[in-house]
Design a protein around this motif. Structure first.
Motif, PDB file in Angstrom:
ATOM      1  N   UNK A 219       0.844  -1.186   0.000  1.00 19.25           N
ATOM      2  CA  UNK A 219       0.000   0.000   0.000  1.00 19.25           C
ATOM      3  C   UNK A 219       0.885   1.244   0.000  1.00 19.25           C
ATOM      4  N   UNK A 220       0.427   2.257  -0.671  1.00 17.70           N
ATOM      5  CA  UNK A 220       1.142   3.515  -0.732  1.00 17.70           C
ATOM      6  C   UNK A 220       0.449   4.533   0.158  1.00 17.70           C
ATOM      7  N   UNK A 221       1.221   5.487   0.645  1.00 16.60           N
ATOM      8  CA  UNK A 221       0.694   6.570   1.459  1.00 16.60           C
ATOM      9  C   UNK A 221       0.763   7.853   0.637  1.00 16.60           C
ATOM     10  N   UNK A 222      -0.282   8.653   0.717  1.00 17.47           N
ATOM     11  CA  UNK A 222      -0.315   9.906  -0.031  1.00 17.47           C
ATOM     12  C   UNK A 222      -0.248  11.080   0.933  1.00 17.47           C
ATOM     13  N   UNK A 223       0.570  12.062   0.556  1.00 17.73           N
ATOM     14  CA  UNK A 223       0.610  13.318   1.295  1.00 17.73           C
ATOM     15  C   UNK A 223       0.194  14.412   0.317  1.00 17.73           C
ATOM     16  N   UNK A 224       0.381  15.652   0.665  1.00 14.01           N
ATOM     17  CA  UNK A 224      -0.051  16.748  -0.185  1.00 14.01           C
ATOM     18  C   UNK A 224       0.519  16.708  -1.595  1.00 14.01           C
ATOM     19  N   UNK A 225       1.803  16.359  -1.722  1.00  7.87           N
ATOM     20  CA  UNK A 225       2.457  16.408  -3.027  1.00  7.87           C
ATOM     21  C   UNK A 225       3.237  15.152  -3.361  1.00  7.87           C
ATOM     22  N   UNK A 226       3.012  14.094  -2.606  1.00  3.90           N
ATOM     23  CA  UNK A 226       3.799  12.879  -2.852  1.00  3.90           C
ATOM     24  C   UNK A 226       2.985  11.629  -2.540  1.00  3.90           C
ATOM     25  N   UNK A 227       3.330  10.571  -3.229  1.00  2.00           N
ATOM     26  CA  UNK A 227       2.825   9.244  -2.913  1.00  2.00           C
ATOM     27  C   UNK A 227       4.068   8.412  -2.623  1.00  2.00           C
ATOM     28  N   UNK A 228       4.081   7.724  -1.494  1.00  2.00           N
ATOM     29  CA  UNK A 228       5.317   7.061  -1.087  1.00  2.00           C
ATOM     30  C   UNK A 228       5.064   5.748  -0.348  1.00  2.00           C
ATOM     31  N   UNK A 229       6.129   4.983  -0.276  1.00  2.00           N
ATOM     32  CA  UNK A 229       6.165   3.722   0.468  1.00  2.00           C
ATOM     33  C   UNK A 229       7.602   3.584   0.982  1.00  2.00           C
ATOM     34  N   UNK A 230       7.988   4.482   1.881  1.00  2.35           N
ATOM     35  CA  UNK A 230       9.357   4.524   2.416  1.00  2.35           C
ATOM     36  C   UNK A 230       9.380   3.818   3.762  1.00  2.35           C
ATOM     37  N   UNK A 231       9.762   2.565   3.744  1.00  2.00           N
ATOM     38  CA  UNK A 231       9.790   1.792   4.985  1.00  2.00           C
ATOM     39  C   UNK A 231      11.231   1.454   5.352  1.00  2.00           C
ATOM     40  N   UNK A 232      11.509   1.575   6.640  1.00  2.00           N
ATOM     41  CA  UNK A 232      12.866   1.374   7.138  1.00  2.00           C
ATOM     42  C   UNK A 232      12.869   0.449   8.341  1.00  2.00           C
ATOM     43  N   UNK A 233      13.883  -0.404   8.395  1.00  7.09           N
ATOM     44  CA  UNK A 233      14.144  -1.208   9.578  1.00  7.09           C
ATOM     45  C   UNK A 233      15.253  -0.484  10.332  1.00  7.09           C
ATOM     46  N   UNK A 234      14.954  -0.035  11.545  1.00  7.41           N
ATOM     47  CA  UNK A 234      15.889   0.749  12.343  1.00  7.41           C
ATOM     48  C   UNK A 234      16.226  -0.006  13.625  1.00  7.41           C
TER      49      UNK A 234
END
Length: 138
Positions: free
Chosen positions: A2-17
């Motif tokens: 699934x992608x997440x939408x913000x005002x000017x972007x659609x993203x799927x930035x997932x990180x293992x920290x």
């Protein structure tokens, strides 16, 4: 995926920290872990970071998070580590026996990205995107 939408972007930035306590001391009691979890959730809510999964051990933290593109991973971790360190040291004075300085967490962290797309898939897509590639390569 699934992608997440913000005002000017659609993203799927997932990180293992992953980050550890200073000197990797096993000092995180159950109460401390619960408090760190609570503080971290508050910070994530303020910054718009989604926690996919997380676990706290007695000497380190694992998080799988989705971070919006407007936020650097290093800035996110600086905020989480700084706030949790300050509040934990204030609320659990017994830590002063182990940590006489201001730092509770070790300096570094581990970070890796996660996704279903490989580098080769991206390279193939870019190479075959237009009938006649004009390319930005040298």
């Amino acid at each position: 995926m699934t992608y997440t939408a913000s005002g000017h972007a659609v993203f799927h930035n997932r990180y293992h920290l992953v980050w550890i306590t200073k000197y990797r001391y096993r000092v995180l009691t159950r109460e401390m872990r619960l408090r760190i979890r609570e503080i971290t959730r508050q910070i994530c809510a303020q910054l718009g970071v989604t926690i996919v999964k997380g676990v706290l051990s007695d000497n380190h933290v694992h998080m799988f998070v989705e971070i919006p593109p407007r936020l650097y991973v290093s800035d996110f971790l600086q905020k989480v580590k700084g706030c949790t360190s300050r509040k934990i040291q204030q609320e659990f004075p017994e830590l002063r026996k182990r940590y006489w300085g201001q730092r509770f967490w070790a300096r570094g962290y581990f970070c890796t990205t996660a996704g279903n797309v490989t580098e080769q898939t991206i390279l193939d897509y870019i190479e075959n995107h237009t009938p006649e590639p004009t390319g930005l390569r040298r």
